[in-house]
Design an enzyme around this catalytic site. Structure first.
Site, PDB file in Angstrom:
ATOM      1  N   ASP A 207      14.397  -3.775 -14.110  1.00  0.00           N
ATOM      2  CA  ASP A 207      14.022  -4.350 -16.066  1.00  0.00           C
ATOM      3  C   ASP A 207      12.887  -3.765 -15.908  1.00  0.00           C
ATOM      4  O   ASP A 207      11.165  -3.719 -16.070  1.00  0.00           O
ATOM      5  CB  ASP A 207      13.999  -5.624 -14.871  1.00  0.00           C
ATOM      6  CG  ASP A 207      14.866  -6.373 -14.518  1.00  0.00           C
ATOM      7  OD1 ASP A 207      15.585  -6.571 -14.798  1.00  0.00           O
ATOM      8  OD2 ASP A 207      14.610  -7.243 -13.850  1.00  0.00           O
TER       9      ASP A 207
ATOM     10  N   GLU B 127      20.110 -12.444 -21.221  1.00  0.00           N
ATOM     11  CA  GLU B 127      18.965 -12.023 -21.508  1.00  0.00           C
ATOM     12  C   GLU B 127      18.372 -10.900 -21.426  1.00  0.00           C
ATOM     13  O   GLU B 127      18.564 -10.518 -22.121  1.00  0.00           O
ATOM     14  CB  GLU B 127      18.762 -12.466 -19.572  1.00  0.00           C
ATOM     15  CG  GLU B 127      19.605 -11.614 -18.672  1.00  0.00           C
ATOM     16  CD  GLU B 127      19.505 -11.430 -17.588  1.00  0.00           C
ATOM     17  OE1 GLU B 127      19.384 -12.703 -16.623  1.00  0.00           O
ATOM     18  OE2 GLU B 127      19.755 -10.296 -16.603  1.00  0.00           O
TER      19      GLU B 127
END
Length: 330
Positions: A32, A215
């Protein structure tokens, strides 16, 4: 739900063991990632114990710095009991003379989650002014109250310099909410939008993450459009990872965002920009920036040669007929 099942093993390799080694990008383990530049140094922040941080002079060789938080902020234990300081999916921005680092805390497979923010005057750990000040919760989600999840934040300013925070994972899609000018809280009266969603099986209990796998929103302004990048399908599953990056665009930051065929992202649309192959099981959770006049996409990819270890990837973006293009991952 699959995102959460294997996060535990990712924590073993994503910054839990601190080391100041400098490694080439193809050996730099992140999950991420977001990136920013200060005084000729690039900094990457990513999921990890206390939020992992890396620095580089050339975007190719990366040194791991000390984590942002040696210990989890005190308020976290009231949100997620027994929290182990493994903080998810940060987002970094510079505004009004300081850096804003949004981050996520969450319980596994639950929307018992919160997005918080910390600030700093500098990103250089050697600077005498280097000190992170935590401001606590910006937004929080609760099981059985919310059909959304307060993780994966991204800050964006619209054409009037009004701040908005996008976020979300699974449940009923990705959200956008207006912030106050101080960037520390939701503006009143509240303005909320659903910017992307996929079809969810509504026979599922509201506490279940569900099967609408999307997401990690990231909104990037380019010319006349806001581009919404997001991740579809499953991360964190080794050879079974199916993560991929999709995109849509809108003339307004609130949307509606549509894909290249005109289908709305809040109705399941999305143009696939990049996906895995035989060498990389999946790619995702990207961020997008302009450095020195060129646009770049920063993301992680699961290395098939190392049992799915998530590696840092940076690709230059080109534009064709108003849509972003990147070369396939190799």
């Amino acid at each position: 739900m699959d995102r959460f099942k294997l996060f535990g093993c990712l924590f073993l390799i994503c910054g839990s063991v601190f080391s100041q080694k400098t490694l080439p990008i193809n050996q730099t383990i992140v999950h991420d990632p977001v990136m920013i530049e200060q005084d000729g140094i690039y900094y990457v922040f990513c999921t990890g114990k206390g939020i992992s941080m890396f620095s580089s002079k050339d975007k190719q060789e990366w040194k791991q710095e000390k984590p942002i938080f040696e210990n989890a902020p005190d308020w976290v234990k009231n949100v997620v009991p027994d929290f182990k300081n493994h903080i998810w999916a940060p987002d970094i921005s510079f505004h009004n003379g300081q850096y804003y680092l949004y981050y996520s805390v969450s319980a596994f497979a639950k929307n018992t989650s919160a997005i918080a923010v910390a600030t700093n005057k500098t990103l250089n750990p050697e600077d005498k002014d280097y000190k992170w000040e935590d401001h606590g919760i910006v937004i929080q989600s609760f099981p059985n109250r919310d059909l959304w999840n307060a993780i994966d934040p991204n800050l964006v300013f619209d054409e009037n310099n009004i701040p908005w925070l996008s976020f979300g994972s699974f449940w009923d899609g990705l959200k956008l909410v207006k912030l106050n000018a101080d960037l520390l809280s939701i503006a009143q009266p509240q303005q909320w939008y659903t910017i992307a969603r996929r079809e969810r099986s509504f026979e599922l209990d509201d506490t279940d993450p569900g099967n609408a796998a999307l997401e990690a929103p990231f909104i990037f302004k380019k010319n006349d459009f806001y581009y919404l990048f997001l991740s579809w399908d499953l991360c964190c599953r080794g050879e079974k990872s199916t993560y991929k990056i999709v995109v849509g665009r809108s003339k307004n930051v609130q949307g509606p965002y549509v894909d290249a065929t005109g289908k709305a992202l809040n109705d399941g649309g999305g143009t696939i920009l990049l996906q895995g192959n035989q060498n990389w099981y999946g790619v995702g959770h990207n961020s997008t920036y302009t450095f020195d006049g060129k646009d770049y996409m920063v993301f992680h990819a699961y290395d098939a040669s190392q049992k799915g270890a998530p590696k840092l990837k940076i690709k230059e973006i080109t534009w064709e007929n108003g849509w972003p293009k990147v070369t396939p991952i190799d």
